[in-house]
Structure formats: C-alpha cells, structure tokens
Design a protein around this motif. Structure first.
Motif, PDB file in Angstrom:
ATOM      1  N   LYS A 153      -3.562   3.437   0.283  1.00  0.00           N
ATOM      2  CA  LYS A 153      -4.307   2.829  -0.827  1.00  0.00           C
ATOM      3  C   LYS A 153      -3.451   1.752  -1.509  1.00  0.00           C
ATOM      4  O   LYS A 153      -2.243   1.738  -1.391  1.00  0.00           O
ATOM      5  CB  LYS A 153      -4.718   3.891  -1.850  1.00  0.00           C
ATOM      6  CG  LYS A 153      -5.584   5.004  -1.267  1.00  0.00           C
ATOM      7  CD  LYS A 153      -6.885   4.484  -0.718  1.00  0.00           C
ATOM      8  CE  LYS A 153      -7.838   5.571  -0.304  1.00  0.00           C
ATOM      9  NZ  LYS A 153      -7.723   6.043   1.038  1.00  0.00           N
ATOM     10  N   LYS A 154      -4.131   0.869  -2.229  1.00  0.00           N
ATOM     11  CA  LYS A 154      -3.462  -0.257  -2.884  1.00  0.00           C
ATOM     12  C   LYS A 154      -3.572  -0.145  -4.406  1.00  0.00           C
ATOM     13  O   LYS A 154      -4.385   0.624  -4.921  1.00  0.00           O
ATOM     14  CB  LYS A 154      -4.107  -1.563  -2.429  1.00  0.00           C
ATOM     15  CG  LYS A 154      -3.987  -1.817  -0.933  1.00  0.00           C
ATOM     16  CD  LYS A 154      -4.660  -3.121  -0.554  1.00  0.00           C
ATOM     17  CE  LYS A 154      -4.655  -3.425   0.912  1.00  0.00           C
ATOM     18  NZ  LYS A 154      -3.515  -3.106   1.679  1.00  0.00           N
ATOM     19  N   SER A 171       0.853  -1.190   0.000  1.00  0.00           N
ATOM     20  CA  SER A 171       0.000   0.000   0.000  1.00  0.00           C
ATOM     21  C   SER A 171       0.887   1.237   0.000  1.00  0.00           C
ATOM     22  O   SER A 171       2.069   1.170   0.343  1.00  0.00           O
ATOM     23  CB  SER A 171      -0.934  -0.002   1.217  1.00  0.00           C
ATOM     24  OG  SER A 171      -0.189   0.089   2.410  1.00  0.00           O
ATOM     25  N   GLU A 217      -6.801   0.647  -6.802  1.00  0.00           N
ATOM     26  CA  GLU A 217      -7.779   1.536  -6.186  1.00  0.00           C
ATOM     27  C   GLU A 217      -7.800   2.883  -6.903  1.00  0.00           C
ATOM     28  O   GLU A 217      -6.794   3.331  -7.457  1.00  0.00           O
ATOM     29  CB  GLU A 217      -7.470   1.757  -4.700  1.00  0.00           C
ATOM     30  CG  GLU A 217      -7.799   0.569  -3.838  1.00  0.00           C
ATOM     31  CD  GLU A 217      -7.697   0.902  -2.355  1.00  0.00           C
ATOM     32  OE1 GLU A 217      -8.479   1.746  -1.875  1.00  0.00           O
ATOM     33  OE2 GLU A 217      -6.824   0.311  -1.691  1.00  0.00           O
ATOM     34  N   VAL A 275      -8.782   6.953  -6.255  1.00  0.00           N
ATOM     35  CA  VAL A 275      -9.017   7.942  -5.199  1.00  0.00           C
ATOM     36  C   VAL A 275      -9.476   9.249  -5.819  1.00  0.00           C
ATOM     37  O   VAL A 275      -9.063   9.604  -6.924  1.00  0.00           O
ATOM     38  CB  VAL A 275      -7.760   8.191  -4.340  1.00  0.00           C
ATOM     39  CG1 VAL A 275      -7.343   6.930  -3.607  1.00  0.00           C
ATOM     40  CG2 VAL A 275      -6.610   8.715  -5.148  1.00  0.00           C
TER      41      VAL A 275
END
Length: 158
Positions: free
Chosen positions: A134-135, A86, A138, A140
């Motif tokens: 976040k990974k 992440s 993902e 955003v």
C-alpha cells in the motif's frame, strides 16, 4: 521446521546472533553445572533436580538448533533497498487508526523478529499482510479478532 527462508533486518540478525552466543557460552555452562550438582546428590533414577536439569538442557539445545537453523535460512533485508513508495518488509510506517483516531508507528519485519511490544509486526500478521504494497494516503481494512479496523497510511520510511 520447513526450508522457508527467514527474513531478517540487520538488527534482527544481530539479535539472533547475540542470543545464540549467550545460549552457547553462558547458558550451556550453567545447565552443565546444574547437572553436575544434581549428580552429586546421588542416585539419579529418583533425582528430580537431575531430571529438571536434563529437561532444561534438552530445551536449551532445541533453542540453539532452532536459532542456528534460522541463521542458515536467513535472508537479510538490505536497508538501502527498502522502498518508501509502498509498504514493504523493513519499512517503518506511520498509520492513523481510524477507529481510535490515533497515530501508531510500526516496522514491518519477518515473522522471526516480530515483537508487538516494540511495534515490530510480522509481514504475515493480519495488519502486516494488509499493509504490504500500500501507498501513503491509502486506507486499509484489517480483519482483527474484535472485528474490522481501518488504518490510513500517513508515512513510509526506512
């Protein structure tokens, strides 16, 4: 200045140490020479060169004190401990800006070494804050001055 720790990558630490060395060894001598020359002009009470040199000296000493304080409060980010699972501080991430359909690569760093021109963004910036944790895969949403933009995380690396 607060007692907040200053997060630095090893490269950021070296840059601050190098800057401090130049300020202490080169710039101090240059400013001292300017003051010496200004005093040679005579009456320092109405000597603009002297006033300018003294102001420059004060700014220089303030900058030196700030860098020394940053080094005392520094927490170095160990590159071996940077997770690629992440987004975290020290990670380099490749994202797709969905608004412009282009890929961008950022390195997330502490605020002391942020440099947008080198694509090093602060963990405290709107984009950095939104990406933290976040990974890959993902998406955003980030509130920016012009509105909202979306990034999809494509890759996380050290």
């Amino acid at each position: 200045m607060t007692d907040k720790e200053v997060l630095l990558t090893p490269q950021g630490l070296k840059k601050i140490e190098d800057d401090l060395e130049i300020l202490k060894t080169v710039r101090r001598k240059e400013v001292a020479e300017r003051i010496k020359q200004a005093i040679a002009f005579g009456d320092i009470s109405e000597n603009s060169e002297y006033d300018e040199a003294k102001n420059e000296q004060a700014q220089l000493e303030e900058r030196i004190a700030k860098l020394e304080s940053m080094l005392r409060k520094a927490k170095i980010i160990d590159e071996d401990e940077i997770s690629i699972d992440s987004v975290g501080i020290g990670a380099t991430i490749r994202v797709k800006d969905l608004a412009f359909d282009e890929e961008v690569e950022y390195t997330i760093v502490g605020s002391a070494e942020a440099d947008p021109y080198e694509m090093r963004i602060s963990n405290e910036s709107p984009v950095g804050r939104a990406l933290l944790g976040k990974k890959v895969g993902e998406t955003v949403e980030v509130q920016i001055p012009d509105g909202v933009t979306k990034y999809q995380i494509l890759e996380i690396k050290r």
